[in-house]
Design a protein around this motif. Structure first.
Motif, PDB file in Angstrom:
ATOM      1  N   GLU A 231       5.396 -26.566  18.058  1.00  0.00           N
ATOM      2  CA  GLU A 231       5.083 -27.218  19.380  1.00  0.00           C
ATOM      3  C   GLU A 231       6.132 -26.709  20.565  1.00  0.00           C
ATOM      4  N   LEU A 232       7.314 -27.147  19.935  1.00  0.00           N
ATOM      5  CA  LEU A 232       8.383 -26.810  20.936  1.00  0.00           C
ATOM      6  C   LEU A 232       8.405 -25.236  21.215  1.00  0.00           C
ATOM      7  N   LEU A 233       8.550 -24.745  20.076  1.00  0.00           N
ATOM      8  CA  LEU A 233       8.513 -23.204  20.552  1.00  0.00           C
ATOM      9  C   LEU A 233       7.162 -22.664  21.478  1.00  0.00           C
ATOM     10  N   ASP A 234       6.124 -23.475  21.087  1.00  0.00           N
ATOM     11  CA  ASP A 234       5.253 -23.020  21.962  1.00  0.00           C
ATOM     12  C   ASP A 234       5.333 -23.319  23.331  1.00  0.00           C
ATOM     13  N   HIS A 235       6.151 -24.366  23.860  1.00  0.00           N
ATOM     14  CA  HIS A 235       6.569 -24.547  25.146  1.00  0.00           C
ATOM     15  C   HIS A 235       7.258 -23.111  25.629  1.00  0.00           C
ATOM     16  N   LEU A 236       7.816 -22.610  24.763  1.00  0.00           N
ATOM     17  CA  LEU A 236       8.375 -20.831  25.297  1.00  0.00           C
ATOM     18  C   LEU A 236       7.098 -20.144  24.945  1.00  0.00           C
ATOM     19  N   GLN A 237       7.260 -18.787  25.218  1.00  0.00           N
ATOM     20  CA  GLN A 237       6.146 -17.911  24.825  1.00  0.00           C
ATOM     21  C   GLN A 237       6.793 -16.776  23.976  1.00  0.00           C
ATOM     22  N   PHE A 238       6.354 -16.532  22.908  1.00  0.00           N
ATOM     23  CA  PHE A 238       6.822 -15.564  21.933  1.00  0.00           C
ATOM     24  C   PHE A 238       6.091 -14.115  22.337  1.00  0.00           C
ATOM     25  N   PHE A 239       7.101 -13.299  22.154  1.00  0.00           N
ATOM     26  CA  PHE A 239       6.673 -11.703  22.681  1.00  0.00           C
ATOM     27  C   PHE A 239       6.166 -11.161  21.625  1.00  0.00           C
ATOM     28  N   GLY A 240       6.313 -11.666  20.221  1.00  0.00           N
ATOM     29  CA  GLY A 240       5.711 -11.149  19.231  1.00  0.00           C
ATOM     30  C   GLY A 240       6.192 -11.833  17.799  1.00  0.00           C
ATOM     31  N   ASN A 241       5.967 -10.973  16.832  1.00  0.00           N
ATOM     32  CA  ASN A 241       6.338 -11.467  15.481  1.00  0.00           C
ATOM     33  C   ASN A 241       7.440 -10.777  15.107  1.00  0.00           C
ATOM     34  N   ALA A 242       8.307 -11.300  14.362  1.00  0.00           N
ATOM     35  CA  ALA A 242       9.682 -10.538  13.533  1.00  0.00           C
ATOM     36  C   ALA A 242       9.646 -10.945  12.192  1.00  0.00           C
ATOM     37  N   THR A 243      10.210  -9.857  11.561  1.00  0.00           N
ATOM     38  CA  THR A 243      10.843  -9.979  10.200  1.00  0.00           C
ATOM     39  C   THR A 243      12.029  -9.572  10.126  1.00  0.00           C
ATOM     40  N   ARG A 244      12.693 -10.115   9.165  1.00  0.00           N
ATOM     41  CA  ARG A 244      14.076  -9.547   8.968  1.00  0.00           C
ATOM     42  C   ARG A 244      14.374  -9.385   7.553  1.00  0.00           C
ATOM     43  N   ASN A 245      15.324  -8.340   7.325  1.00  0.00           N
ATOM     44  CA  ASN A 245      15.718  -8.588   5.878  1.00  0.00           C
ATOM     45  C   ASN A 245      17.380  -8.406   6.038  1.00  0.00           C
ATOM     46  N   ARG A 246      18.202  -8.338   5.127  1.00  0.00           N
ATOM     47  CA  ARG A 246      19.518  -8.345   5.319  1.00  0.00           C
ATOM     48  C   ARG A 246      20.203  -7.172   6.153  1.00  0.00           C
ATOM     49  N   GLU A 247      19.500  -6.073   6.297  1.00  0.00           N
ATOM     50  CA  GLU A 247      20.152  -5.223   7.116  1.00  0.00           C
ATOM     51  C   GLU A 247      19.621  -5.105   8.682  1.00  0.00           C
ATOM     52  N   SER A 248      18.250  -5.415   8.479  1.00  0.00           N
ATOM     53  CA  SER A 248      17.516  -4.976   9.726  1.00  0.00           C
ATOM     54  C   SER A 248      16.335  -6.115  10.625  1.00  0.00           C
ATOM     55  N   PHE A 249      16.230  -6.092  11.554  1.00  0.00           N
ATOM     56  CA  PHE A 249      15.165  -6.734  12.126  1.00  0.00           C
ATOM     57  C   PHE A 249      13.989  -5.798  12.563  1.00  0.00           C
ATOM     58  N   ARG A 250      12.870  -6.463  12.366  1.00  0.00           N
ATOM     59  CA  ARG A 250      11.723  -5.480  12.696  1.00  0.00           C
ATOM     60  C   ARG A 250      10.900  -6.610  13.466  1.00  0.00           C
ATOM     61  N   VAL A 251      10.338  -5.963  14.569  1.00  0.00           N
ATOM     62  CA  VAL A 251       9.600  -6.707  15.781  1.00  0.00           C
ATOM     63  C   VAL A 251       8.456  -6.236  15.957  1.00  0.00           C
ATOM     64  N   THR A 252       7.398  -6.948  16.059  1.00  0.00           N
ATOM     65  CA  THR A 252       5.956  -6.438  16.303  1.00  0.00           C
ATOM     66  C   THR A 252       5.374  -7.198  17.798  1.00  0.00           C
ATOM     67  N   LEU A 253       5.251  -6.542  18.580  1.00  0.00           N
ATOM     68  CA  LEU A 253       4.831  -7.213  19.854  1.00  0.00           C
ATOM     69  C   LEU A 253       3.347  -7.866  19.661  1.00  0.00           C
ATOM     70  N   LEU A 254       3.105  -9.091  20.071  1.00  0.00           N
ATOM     71  CA  LEU A 254       1.760  -9.202  20.173  1.00  0.00           C
ATOM     72  C   LEU A 254       0.913  -8.507  21.086  1.00  0.00           C
ATOM     73  N   PRO A 255      -0.259  -8.452  20.517  1.00  0.00           N
ATOM     74  CA  PRO A 255      -1.378  -7.726  21.508  1.00  0.00           C
ATOM     75  C   PRO A 255      -1.255  -8.462  22.878  1.00  0.00           C
ATOM     76  N   THR A 256      -1.140  -9.593  22.804  1.00  0.00           N
ATOM     77  CA  THR A 256      -1.517 -10.381  23.914  1.00  0.00           C
ATOM     78  C   THR A 256      -0.227 -10.330  24.869  1.00  0.00           C
ATOM     79  N   ALA A 257       0.828  -9.938  24.424  1.00  0.00           N
ATOM     80  CA  ALA A 257       2.225  -9.787  25.044  1.00  0.00           C
ATOM     81  C   ALA A 257       2.141  -9.394  26.611  1.00  0.00           C
TER      82      ALA A 257
END
Ligand SMILES: [Zn+2]
Ligand SMILES: [Zn+2]
Ligand SMILES: [Zn+2]
Length: 525
Positions: free
Chosen positions: A36-62
């Motif tokens: 809920e707190l974070l919903d006060h902000l807006q997400f730009f997308g979703n993200a996963t990460r592993n040890r080496e890298s980040f991977r980010v997917t923009l929300l369609p609504t972005a």
DNA sequence: GAGTTTGAAACT
DNA sequence: CAGTTTCAAACTC
């Protein structure tokens, strides 16, 4: 003592080594308040990460977030991008990552530098600095599977069941780790197949009805027509003339089962003919003597083996309780968040700011101006970035230590002072990307280093530090909680605690920043 | 059915 | 050719 040992044993059973993913927040209600707190902000997308890298997917609504200004990700030629990734090691380097300030009066595009990034159970925050203007911003992505009220995807995957084992074909010489899909594990394999079939009776049904598998010498065009994809493809961009398309991959024409757009994979299609011709030429004209060999692998993928694409079953033998095993070390900051979330959400937009120094002298009309420009001070962003950096270094060094020693003290001080400076909104004119900071960032590769154990001494120090740093006078409950954390785990499970502690430090300070911003927002509006 | 996550093809 | 980006299936709800 005996009792303690028993506790340890139970805890161990409930807490297997963490998967290299986000730690699941155990108590859903509290997690919800975090979201809920974070919903006060807006997400730009979703993200996963592993040890080496980040991977980010923009929300369609972005792009809709553009109400208050938004950047999109673009390629060098200006086309929009849906997702991108970057390596942790590249943080702080110019990596040709382009952003565009969206909805600005004059959309500006500039190569950017990711100055910092960190991940927690709930979100991934990426700080970016525009190379051209020096503007900085922090973008927050929702962590994979961290949608409110749900368990994370790692946990969900536990109960999902697409098997690797497919239609009687065993893995042999594959690179899977701990692969069970082979003759030596027939029983286990059968079980997995059974589970999968139970879930989806069609799981191992061939996708292609009577597809042409036999090698032949010529006249491919005629054979290609045979066969039909049972479910049909849903291609949108490939024109069904790339191997992205399952029909094309299977060497068949699209059928009425397909729901593709702009399909060019039909008999009369000139595009398809062209590809076919080119393929034929490559096989038979350029390398006539190799015709027999290229029979196996065609240059454009015709006649390649058809291997259905399946997601891996999670470790083949799902551990049912894994979802509930991760320690909840986030309780304390979540309590903080509870308090915060109950306050009016006056800060309701993206956490985007610009660096004051970036403004071109004189008029600023040509640049995008966030409605939060008066609320979010450049120092907020700068401090946040710095916090990432320093906390990263803390985590890194802490992990590097095998035993608690004097070095810890320095790091403690470093982190503490960072958090302090974060809260004070003094005029810190120093740009985020100063050299020494950059170096630190380059070193700060992995904040959440999952596997390395930490000594009890260090652990204790870290806990004390957090108490002093974040809670000043902690309650008896919290003290007891800390003790529980330290006593509940044996050596094997300790890395979980380490990760949790690191996450807690970071998130708690992150929380401070957010709280500060909410406060500003309340005052302003 | 929409939204998300994943593996892999395509590209550079 | 390794690293990155694009793509659509597999998945979840
Ligand atoms: Zn298709
Ligand atoms: Zn098709
Ligand atoms: Zn098609």
């Amino acid at each position: 003592m005996k009792l303690k040992k028993a506790v340890q044993k139970i805890t161990l059973v409930q807490n297997p080594p963490p998967t290299p993913r986000f730690v699941r927040i155990k108590e859903e209600e509290k997690a919800k308040t975090l979201h809920e707190l974070l919903d006060h902000l807006q997400f730009f997308g979703n993200a996963t990460r592993n040890r080496e890298s980040f991977r980010v997917t923009l929300l369609p609504t972005a792009p809709l977030l553009g109400e208050i200004g938004f950047w999109s990700l673009i390629t060098k030629d200006g086309t929009e991008r849906n997702d991108f990734g970057f390596r942790s090691a590249d943080i702080g380097k110019a990596i040709g990552f382009h952003c565009r300030l969206w909805r600005s009066a004059a959309p500006e595009t500039a190569a950017s530098v990711i100055t910092a990034a960190f991940a927690s159970a709930a979100c991934v925050a990426i700080a970016v600095k525009f190379a051209a203007t020096g503007a900085t911003a922090v973008v927050i992505f929702r962590a994979a599977g961290a949608t409110a009220g749900s368990s994370n995807s790692a946990a969900r995957a536990e109960t999902s069941g697409e098997g690797v084992a497919s239609a009687g074909i065993y893995c042999d010489g594959c690179n899977c780790v701990n692969c069970h899909n082979n003759v030596d594990n027939e029983a286990a394999r059968q079980e997995a197949v059974g589970i999968t079939l139970e879930r989806n009776p069609n799981a191992f049904r061939p996708k292609i009805a009577s597809s042409p598998q036999e090698p032949r010498n010529s006249k491919e065009t005629e054979i290609q027509v045979i066969g039909k994809h049972n479910k049909g493809c849903h291609c949108k961009k490939s024109g069904c003339l790339k191997k992205y398309c399952e029909c094309f991959q299977a060497n068949i024409l699209c059928s009425e089962n397909c729901k593709c757009m702009d399909c060019k994979n039909f008999e009369e299609s000139t595009e398809r003919r062209a590809i076919f011709q080119r393929d034929y030429n490559l096989d038979h004209i350029k390398q006539p003597t190799n015709a027999a060999i290229t029979e196996v692998v065609g240059s454009s993928g015709y006649r390649t083996r058809i291997t259905p694409r399946k997601r891996k079953i999670q470790e083949m033998f799902p551990r049912k309780s894994a979802a509930d095993q991760i320690v909840n070390v986030t309780a304390q900051y979540l309590q903080e968040i509870d308090r915060m979330a109950s306050s009016p959400p006056s800060l309701s937009e993206s956490f985007v700011s610009e660096h004051a120094n970036a403004r071109i002298s004189g008029s600023s009309r040509s640049t995008y101006r966030s409605v939060l420009a008066d609320v979010l001070q450049p120092q907020n962003v700068t401090n946040l970035c710095s916090l990432f950096v320093i906390l990263s270094r803390v985590a890194l060094n802490t992990n590097a230590e095998t035993r608690g020693n004097t070095k810890t003290g320095n790091l403690k001080a470093s982190a503490a002072s960072s958090a302090k400076s974060l809260r004070e909104t003094k005029d810190v004119r120093q740009p985020v990307c100063d050299d020494h900071v950059n170096k630190a960032e380059a070193d700060a590769v992995d904040i959440a280093d999952y596997n390395r154990p930490m000594s009890p001494e260090t652990l204790a120090l870290m806990c004390d530090e957090q108490d002093n740093m974040l809670f000043g006078n902690r309650s008896a409950n919290e003290a007891a909680y800390q003790n529980t954390i330290q006593k509940s785990f044996n050596f094997d499970a300790r890395s979980t605690v380490v990760y949790g502690e690191q996450e807690r430090i970071i998130m708690t300070n992150f929380l401070d920043v957010l709280r500060e911003l909410v406060t500003f927002g309340s005052i302003k509006g």
